[in-house]
Scaffold this active site. Sequence first.
Site, PDB file in Angstrom:
ATOM      1  N   GLY A   1       0.791  -1.227   0.000  1.00 25.75           N
ATOM      2  CA  GLY A   1       0.000   0.000   0.000  1.00 25.75           C
ATOM      3  C   GLY A   1       0.819   1.272   0.000  1.00 25.75           C
TER       4      GLY A   1
ATOM      5  N   ASN B   1       8.555  10.541  -2.957  1.00 26.32           N
ATOM      6  CA  ASN B   1       7.275  11.035  -3.490  1.00 26.32           C
ATOM      7  C   ASN B   1       6.531  11.689  -2.327  1.00 26.32           C
ATOM      8  OD1 ASN B   1       4.438  11.187  -4.084  1.00 26.32           O
ATOM      9  ND2 ASN B   1       4.734   9.711  -5.732  1.00 26.32           N
TER      10      ASN B   1
ATOM     11  N   GLN C   1       1.822   7.900   4.007  1.00 27.68           N
ATOM     12  CA  GLN C   1       2.405   6.850   4.838  1.00 27.68           C
ATOM     13  C   GLN C   1       2.555   7.328   6.289  1.00 27.68           C
ATOM     14  OE1 GLN C   1       5.881   5.392   2.818  1.00 27.68           O
ATOM     15  NE2 GLN C   1       5.927   3.524   4.029  1.00 27.68           N
TER      16      GLN C   1
ATOM     17  N   GLU D   1       8.188   2.829   9.063  1.00 27.50           N
ATOM     18  CA  GLU D   1       7.925   2.665  10.493  1.00 27.50           C
ATOM     19  C   GLU D   1       8.154   3.950  11.301  1.00 27.50           C
ATOM     20  OE1 GLU D   1       8.855  -1.338   8.975  1.00 27.50           O
ATOM     21  OE2 GLU D   1       8.187  -1.186  11.018  1.00 27.50           O
TER      22      GLU D   1
ATOM     23  N   LYS E   1       3.715  13.000  -1.993  1.00 21.56           N
ATOM     24  CA  LYS E   1       2.294  12.674  -1.804  1.00 21.56           C
ATOM     25  C   LYS E   1       2.139  11.330  -1.087  1.00 21.56           C
ATOM     26  CE  LYS E   1      -0.808  13.686  -5.074  1.00 21.56           C
ATOM     27  NZ  LYS E   1      -1.752  13.598  -6.238  1.00 21.56           N
TER      28      LYS E   1
END
Lengths: 206, 737
Positions: B468, B630, B637, B704, B632
């Site tokens: 994802g 990136n 994330q 993370e 975006k």
Amino acid sequence: MNEQEPFCPNESRRSFLKKSTVITAVALTPAAAINAANNHWDEHIAAAIENVSLSVEINGTRHTMDIDPRTSLLDLLRENLHLTGTKKGCDYGQCGACTVHVNGERVLSCLTLAATTDGSKVTTIEGLANGDELHPMQAAFIKHDGFQCGYCTPGQIMSAVACIREGHASSRDQIREYMSGNICRCGAYPNIVDAIEEVQKGGQKV
Amino acid sequence: MGDDIKMAGQPLSRVDGKLKVTGAAKYAAEYIIPNLAYGVLASGAIARGRIKSIDTAAAEKAPGVIAIITHLNAPKPPGYFGGKESSDPRTEGGEYRVFYNDVILYSGQPVALAIADTFERARYAASLVKVQYVKEPPQTDMLSNMDKAVVPKESDPDYNRGDKNAFDNAAFTFEQEYQTQLQVHNPMEPHAAIAVWEGADAITVYNKTQSSPIAQEDIAKAWKLQKENVHIVSKFVGGAFGGASRVWPEEMAATIGAKKIGRPLKVVFNRDQLFNMVGYRPQSLQKIKLGADKDGKLIGIHHEAYGNTSTYEQFTANMTSLTQALYACDNVSTLYRLVPLDVSTPCWTRAPGEAPGSFALESALDELSYTLKIDPLELRKRNYAAQNPDTKQPWSTKFLNECYERGAAQFGWEKRNPQPRSTTNGNWLIGYGMATGIYGAWRAPSSARAVLNSDGTLVVQSATADVGVGTATIMSQIAADATGIPVEKIKFELGDSRLPPAIGQFGSLTTTSVGSAVNDACVALRQKAIEYLKKSQSSLQNTPVENFAFGDGKIKTKDDAVSISYADLLQQQHLPSIEVTVDSKGSEEADKYSSYSYNATFVEVGVHALTNQLKVNRVVSAIDAGKIMNKKTARSQVYGSVTWGIGMALTEESVIDDRYGRWMVKDLADYHVPVNADIPAIEVLFIDKSDDILTPIGAKGLGEIGIVGVAAAIANAVYHATGKRVRDLPITPDKLV
């Protein structure tokens, strides 16, 4: 210490059918019926006669078929019709991934028995775009990155469209409230709100 | 890098976005396979003991049933039953083997697989399986089993530097215990597998995995097959968060069942089965001792951590590692122990050790700040580590101070009244809290293939995954910069074990490892293209490599004397394609440095003065993760990480009834994943400075770092709001009474 699993409610379904079949059969030809029951032919007969007929319009196409009455609308779409855009997240009506429109309203297809949609119009994510032209909400989700893994996305988009149609997208707080039935574990919530707000303010027909 | 276009860093929309918003993206359970049968697992009803008997007669006679599989009749995977205790080098002990024998090791363990021609019929048949057990009393409460704690067999579970007795010389000492809860990954896509045997010696498995090479190896090992005869397909993964980084019972049940019936079989977990069949974040008990002088300089740190594991396997996620590297302190000791319980084995969960470990350490720092009457942010700055305090290595890059400064400025930290319970807004008590996050940055060996076609399109391949985060998007951007080919002419392929082997998607490793491999493959490809160009134009024979430039799908000389598109070059040379495969790994130079990603999280909470209702009002997350590929997808994330942190801090917890060892919280109505209304405005600030030592693309890893410290920042804000310190997660209103 021994333990038997607790009573299983499903067990009674076949037993009941078996009894009914036997009772009916006794009035006709008892020996044949008992023979049938022993060979579990009754199960096969029951399986055939217990199907229900369904006629439902999905994304503009009418589907007429016989279905197992236990089939949820979600499983009908995914397994029988291979419309896998509608997602199974929890199957208990708790996550919203399976949201579709039935007669224009958002419903959880996992909690909707397919048989109850007879005569209805169902719209799924596959039916939202106009050919190659994305629905404004789909385009806004891409633009605002309203997803990561994409698994809750069809449900989010179907809910988002309904949210605007219902008039529940007048503020960011209202959007957040009325979109809280759709869980996004990746945490794209702020982007989802951005996408809905833009479409709502853009005034395009959804 | 291409001279004309710098795609890396651009907020490009996802290249697979259209597939996801139209429902066309195919996840594991969605492949259309002819003659597919459906398998539904029946879960056991006890947490420990034996299966005395299984009555499958009724299930077998139910309509549409093809087979009912139990430990009594399951085909035996030869590697599974080979007698070796463990085949998985990543865990100690023997992994759980579905349908292996009559022993019940944990609540909900699969006891039977009902296979039928439709899902409804399989589900019904599964409900007809009757099991009798010989029950034994289970032990599932970690705190009452602390005497059974064991030293993990992993190397160096304990650590010491400097003087253990340094606390004796500290002006202030502080000691406290913290607990974190059992957190469940709960990705939206349930784990699923479709197994298709192709004869006795080859199989294709469509599954949900963070690593098709690992799934391939595990299944090959279990069935003693040649690795190349095991084909894993996992193109789209509906969230994983660590929980799909090994093979679980659904894959094994599908392969066993498909073997038995001689036809393709699909097995999908129910939501309740996802709570303890595919791992979870173990609960923890942690003890922190801090010693400091009056100026807040840390004299000593001791961090002890206990986590639960299963009785049959050791799962380790060391919660104390971050304590060894985060602050400049000469005297540090840590200890890590495992408590085996009658539960399934836990699994890596977003920032496995760091998320719970940082809750303890960063809560303790906050507590110390009030004792010392030093601002919590200032206390951290006074203990800033200018080099790795453990290895004494220099940092490859560290911009934590920038995170502190930019985050604090954006948040308005200077407006914080140091007095707890001093700020209100109507009926709401308002609190500010902050914490530091740290997560190791690594680069693992990975391979990538770049194929340039004569129409000027580029295909880049690697057997990594995308759960994802946007792997295909950023890999396309990296490839665009390295080759000068426009991103819309690039296709990145992943999620298939037949592609060049690469690290899976975990440990914040994908961009650093696979991104570097993609860069290296594309650089090698353009070298090859230069060679062909030199061959065709003798005038370029002696032109040095650095005099070539790449952009707009063309190779040029920097003086513009020569400019040719890749497509024309290949066509001139009568080449249908050129191809390069590169094995890529970190440099020896990088080994001389220590690399971490960092964050500073600032949080404002509101606590209702009458009801103790808790809400997070706003979050600022300042992140140093090297160059951002990136902006975006990266921002998204971090939104996800912060959302996970909010869930960990306030809402998420699975609960076991220790009398029976049964999981009570096992659906999404009782297990509260944050919903849209729970999530406030989140501001993400990227320092965005390249780490050129760790990777050629400048990245340090982002998956993370965003969650590390978030739960502590919230707990610290709750204390600031209320004057009440909660040391066990989640912080629910009852704990504030």
